[in-house]
Design a protein around this motif. Structure first.
Motif, PDB file in Angstrom:
ATOM      1  N   PHE A 147       5.245   2.430   7.318  1.00  0.00           N
ATOM      2  CA  PHE A 147       6.580   2.875   7.739  1.00  0.00           C
ATOM      3  C   PHE A 147       6.492   4.053   8.682  1.00  0.00           C
ATOM      4  N   PRO A 148       7.397   4.140   9.662  1.00  0.00           N
ATOM      5  CA  PRO A 148       8.472   3.177   9.895  1.00  0.00           C
ATOM      6  C   PRO A 148       8.050   2.034  10.828  1.00  0.00           C
ATOM      7  N   HIS A 149       7.008   2.275  11.669  1.00  0.00           N
ATOM      8  CA  HIS A 149       6.647   1.250  12.657  1.00  0.00           C
ATOM      9  C   HIS A 149       5.186   1.364  13.065  1.00  0.00           C
ATOM     10  N   THR A 150       4.338   1.885  12.175  1.00  0.00           N
ATOM     11  CA  THR A 150       2.921   2.066  12.497  1.00  0.00           C
ATOM     12  C   THR A 150       2.172   0.757  12.310  1.00  0.00           C
ATOM     13  N   ARG A 151       1.267   0.481  13.231  1.00  0.00           N
ATOM     14  CA  ARG A 151       0.422  -0.707  13.104  1.00  0.00           C
ATOM     15  C   ARG A 151      -1.033  -0.278  13.269  1.00  0.00           C
ATOM     16  N   ILE A 152      -1.860  -0.691  12.334  1.00  0.00           N
ATOM     17  CA  ILE A 152      -3.273  -0.343  12.435  1.00  0.00           C
ATOM     18  C   ILE A 152      -4.077  -1.637  12.373  1.00  0.00           C
ATOM     19  N   VAL A 153      -4.615  -1.999  13.526  1.00  0.00           N
ATOM     20  CA  VAL A 153      -5.315  -3.266  13.699  1.00  0.00           C
ATOM     21  C   VAL A 153      -6.788  -2.948  13.944  1.00  0.00           C
ATOM     22  N   PRO A 154      -7.702  -3.554  13.170  1.00  0.00           N
ATOM     23  CA  PRO A 154      -9.120  -3.249  13.377  1.00  0.00           C
ATOM     24  C   PRO A 154      -9.638  -3.810  14.697  1.00  0.00           C
ATOM     25  N   ALA A 162       0.855  -1.190   0.000  1.00  0.00           N
ATOM     26  CA  ALA A 162       0.000   0.000   0.000  1.00  0.00           C
ATOM     27  C   ALA A 162       0.890   1.238   0.000  1.00  0.00           C
ATOM     28  N   SER A 163       0.274   2.412   0.004  1.00  0.00           N
ATOM     29  CA  SER A 163       1.041   3.634  -0.234  1.00  0.00           C
ATOM     30  C   SER A 163       2.226   3.821   0.730  1.00  0.00           C
ATOM     31  N   HIS A 164       2.029   3.559   2.021  1.00  0.00           N
ATOM     32  CA  HIS A 164       3.120   3.834   2.965  1.00  0.00           C
ATOM     33  C   HIS A 164       3.643   2.563   3.617  1.00  0.00           C
ATOM     34  N   GLY A 165       3.371   1.411   3.021  1.00  0.00           N
ATOM     35  CA  GLY A 165       3.805   0.170   3.630  1.00  0.00           C
ATOM     36  C   GLY A 165       3.040  -0.977   3.023  1.00  0.00           C
ATOM     37  N   MET A 166       2.375  -1.784   3.854  1.00  0.00           N
ATOM     38  CA  MET A 166       1.564  -2.863   3.279  1.00  0.00           C
ATOM     39  C   MET A 166       0.355  -3.175   4.144  1.00  0.00           C
ATOM     40  N   LEU A 208      10.442  -4.776   1.971  1.00  0.00           N
ATOM     41  CA  LEU A 208      10.087  -3.361   1.799  1.00  0.00           C
ATOM     42  C   LEU A 208      10.882  -2.474   2.757  1.00  0.00           C
ATOM     43  N   LEU A 209      11.043  -2.953   3.984  1.00  0.00           N
ATOM     44  CA  LEU A 209      11.800  -2.196   4.984  1.00  0.00           C
ATOM     45  C   LEU A 209      13.247  -2.015   4.518  1.00  0.00           C
ATOM     46  N   ARG A 210      13.819  -3.107   4.017  1.00  0.00           N
ATOM     47  CA  ARG A 210      15.211  -3.054   3.539  1.00  0.00           C
ATOM     48  C   ARG A 210      15.329  -2.048   2.380  1.00  0.00           C
ATOM     49  N   GLU A 211      14.341  -2.060   1.487  1.00  0.00           N
ATOM     50  CA  GLU A 211      14.357  -1.110   0.355  1.00  0.00           C
ATOM     51  C   GLU A 211      14.362   0.336   0.847  1.00  0.00           C
ATOM     52  N   GLN A 212      13.529   0.606   1.866  1.00  0.00           N
ATOM     53  CA  GLN A 212      13.437   1.977   2.374  1.00  0.00           C
ATOM     54  C   GLN A 212      14.735   2.384   3.065  1.00  0.00           C
ATOM     55  N   ILE A 213      15.328   1.436   3.807  1.00  0.00           N
ATOM     56  CA  ILE A 213      16.591   1.728   4.500  1.00  0.00           C
ATOM     57  C   ILE A 213      17.672   2.053   3.470  1.00  0.00           C
ATOM     58  N   ARG A 214      17.665   1.309   2.359  1.00  0.00           N
ATOM     59  CA  ARG A 214      18.671   1.566   1.316  1.00  0.00           C
ATOM     60  C   ARG A 214      18.386   2.874   0.584  1.00  0.00           C
ATOM     61  N   THR A 215      17.107   3.201   0.448  1.00  0.00           N
ATOM     62  CA  THR A 215      16.748   4.489  -0.165  1.00  0.00           C
ATOM     63  C   THR A 215      17.352   5.633   0.644  1.00  0.00           C
ATOM     64  N   VAL A 216      17.223   5.549   1.975  1.00  0.00           N
ATOM     65  CA  VAL A 216      17.781   6.593   2.841  1.00  0.00           C
ATOM     66  C   VAL A 216      19.310   6.612   2.726  1.00  0.00           C
ATOM     67  N   ALA A 217      19.910   5.414   2.729  1.00  0.00           N
ATOM     68  CA  ALA A 217      21.377   5.327   2.649  1.00  0.00           C
ATOM     69  C   ALA A 217      21.892   5.974   1.357  1.00  0.00           C
ATOM     70  N   GLN A 218      21.054   5.931   0.300  1.00  0.00           N
ATOM     71  CA  GLN A 218      21.474   6.509  -0.977  1.00  0.00           C
ATOM     72  C   GLN A 218      21.056   7.970  -1.128  1.00  0.00           C
ATOM     73  N   GLY A 219      20.567   8.545  -0.043  1.00  0.00           N
ATOM     74  CA  GLY A 219      20.248   9.980  -0.075  1.00  0.00           C
ATOM     75  C   GLY A 219      18.800  10.305  -0.381  1.00  0.00           C
ATOM     76  N   GLY A 220      17.953   9.291  -0.523  1.00  0.00           N
ATOM     77  CA  GLY A 220      16.550   9.547  -0.851  1.00  0.00           C
ATOM     78  C   GLY A 220      15.687   9.719   0.391  1.00  0.00           C
ATOM     79  N   ASP A 221      14.420  10.004   0.145  1.00  0.00           N
ATOM     80  CA  ASP A 221      13.444  10.127   1.236  1.00  0.00           C
ATOM     81  C   ASP A 221      12.615   8.852   1.301  1.00  0.00           C
ATOM     82  N   PRO A 222      12.445   8.290   2.493  1.00  0.00           N
ATOM     83  CA  PRO A 222      11.684   7.037   2.598  1.00  0.00           C
ATOM     84  C   PRO A 222      10.179   7.270   2.488  1.00  0.00           C
ATOM     85  N   LEU A 223       9.457   6.202   2.215  1.00  0.00           N
ATOM     86  CA  LEU A 223       8.001   6.277   2.090  1.00  0.00           C
ATOM     87  C   LEU A 223       7.366   6.764   3.385  1.00  0.00           C
ATOM     88  N   GLY A 224       6.340   7.584   3.234  1.00  0.00           N
ATOM     89  CA  GLY A 224       5.609   8.060   4.402  1.00  0.00           C
ATOM     90  C   GLY A 224       6.137   9.373   4.944  1.00  0.00           C
TER      91      GLY A 224
END
Ligand code: FES
Ligand SMILES: [Fe+2]
Length: 393
Positions: A256-263, A230-234, A356-372
């Motif tokens: 991301f980074p650690h939000t949980r939404i449980v019905p 989904a847009s900011h995670g899954m 997905l988490l690993r992808e976002q961590i690498r995005t930050v490491a490469q200078g990008g902005d993570p999702l969310g």
């Protein structure tokens, strides 16, 4: 001929945790990723003029509220000669160190050096390291990342639409991780809890068979599950055909980074009324915060365990008879040994979340902005998709 025993524990290979996605310390890839977001760190109602120690993302800090009502989060070692501001005295303008009385405001500016000529001619040269804080939904939030990357504080549509007769309640206990309101910090790595949110199959086993019916009996029906990015995670959609003919889609989100939404765990129809955050205290501890929209006359539900007792009242033997999330997650060790896992088809959610988490961590490491992360206040509100939705009632 004697058969040789196979698969014994003897001589097994040394195993390890997945440091890239599990660790949160300053300067680590996961830590730099985490430091691009705001984190809830305390209940607003518990922050007052008595300084308190808080540990977050492996950093020890001092939190207080000055007498003008502003929360402050400072590095604890005084910029003068290093005693802790935990023993400081809070005044109108900030916190005064107990040793030689230097006064710091909530942004670390030094306002007074009483032992120096003219109360410190050069006090402007000193800055106590500090972090920005904001308050929202009854929680104090901190941003501990690069100042030029400070995003807007995320808001959640479900918590924005508070109607008359409703209110927002913030909590910070371990209840949502299988503990109770007597314990705040859970002694295991944050990822054990966050990835648990994408594991719908533990619900009919752990929460229904092992722990007794912890939610409602309908949760014991083995779901058909689809996972989606989904847009900011899954999220996952767990479809259940219930014995009484009802058909339910239960949507749960991990963002991301650690939000949980449980019905709603009683399966009441509609979008989730609350949002939770799995905040890393350090690599081997986490703390849960929740904000929920509830009726004005809401009384918190006390989860009862074996023989109607609170979790903290159970003996080890009773926990063995009725294990829950705490036992399962803390049971994975201080940091799970990910290299020892055998991920199978029902772990697709966990595997995807780690990827997905690993992808976002690498995005930050490469200078990008993570999702969310957003810098545009017009895009601060996130739409909650989690909820219980009946295809057939
Ligand atoms: S150590 Fe804080 S004022 Fe001296
Ligand atoms: Fe669970």
């Amino acid at each position: 001929m004697t058969l040789i025993d196979e698969g014994t524990a003897y001589g097994r290979q040394r195993q390890s945790h997945d440091a890239e996605i599990a660790e949160v310390g300053a300067g680590t890839p996961g830590g730099e990723f985490m430091r691009r977001y705001w984190h809830p760190i305390a209940l607003s109602a518990k922050v007052d003029a008595t300084p308190q120690n808080v540990r977050i993302l492996g950093e020890d800090l001092v939190l207080f509220r000055d007498r003008k009502g502003r929360p402050g989060l400072l590095y604890p070692r005084c910029a003068h000669r290093g005693t802790t501001l935990f023993y400081g005295r809070v005044e109108d303008e900030g916190i005064r160190c107990c040793y030689h009385g230097w006064l710091f405001d909530v942004k670390g500016n030094c306002l007074d050096q009483p032992c120096e000529p003219e109360n410190g001619r050069h006090k402007d040269k000193v800055r106590q390291p500090w972090y920005p804080v904001e308050e929202l939904y009854g929680l104090v939030w901190a941003y501990m990342g690069p100042p030029n990357k400070k995003p807007v504080l995320t808001r959640w549509d479900t918590l924005e639409s508070v109607k008359p007769g409703q209110k927002i309640v913030a909590t910070g206990s371990s209840q949502g991780a299988g503990g109770d309101d007597t314990v705040e910090i859970v002694p295991t790595n944050w990822l054990n809890d966050w990835e648990n949110i994408m594991d719908p199959f533990h619900v009919p086993i752990l929460h229904t068979t092992f722990s007794g019916v912890q939610f409602v009996p309908e949760m014991g029906v083995m779901p058909e599950v689809t996972w989606e990015t989904a847009s900011h995670g899954m999220r996952y959609i767990a479809y259940r055909k219930l014995e009484d003919g009802r058909e339910l889609d239960r949507i749960t989100q991990a963002l991301f980074p650690h939000t949980r939404i449980v019905p709603d765990i009683r399966l009441i129809e509609g979008p989730a009324a609350g949002v939770g955050w799995v905040v890393p205290v350090d690599d081997t501890h986490f703390r849960l915060f929740h904000a929920r929209k509830v009726p004005e006359d809401f009384k918190p539900i006390e989860v009862r365990h074996y023989e109607g007792r609170k979790w903290s009242e159970l003996t080890d033997a009773e926990k063995q008879m009725r294990p829950g999330d705490w036992e399962a997650q803390v049971g994975q060790g201080p940091i799970s040994l990910h290299s020892e896992d055998h991920l199978v088809s029902s772990d697709q959610g966990v595997a995807s979340l780690r990827r997905l988490l690993r992808e976002q961590i690498r995005t930050v490491a490469q200078g990008g902005d993570p999702l969310g992360v957003t810098f545009d206040p017009a895009r601060a509100v996130v739409k909650v998709q989690a909820g219980n939705y009946y295809r057939k009632k």
